[in-house]
Write a protein that holds these residues in place. Structure first.
Motif: not given
Length: 75
Positions: A27-52
């Motif tokens: 829901n948080w990702l959708r609310h912020h218009g995030v289409v992609a999130a890069l999450v490391r195996p240790d669950h650290y969010v490296y970054g997000t993107a709102t476009t392809t």
């Protein structure tokens, strides 16, 4: 990116993103218009993107960071 697994937020397949309790990341990702999130195996969010294009740049950035880190370890 090396060793990456694509996990859709919903849809068919064995790697579907599932949340069992707590705040909803989907829901948080959708609310912020995030289409992609890069999450490391240790669950650290490296970054997000709102476009392809942003997702492509995020993957390139991660690949460069991983490549540079690996290069420094071997020299």
């Amino acid at each position: 990116a090396p060793g990456a697994t694509v996990v859709p937020l919903k849809g068919p397949g064995s790697n579907v993103f599932v949340e069992s309790s707590g705040p909803s990341a989907a829901n948080w990702l959708r609310h912020h218009g995030v289409v992609a999130a890069l999450v490391r195996p240790d669950h650290y969010v490296y970054g997000t993107a709102t476009t392809t294009q942003g997702a492509i740049e995020l993957a390139r950035s991660f690949r460069s960071a991983v490549t540079n880190t690996q290069h420094r370890r071997t020299t």
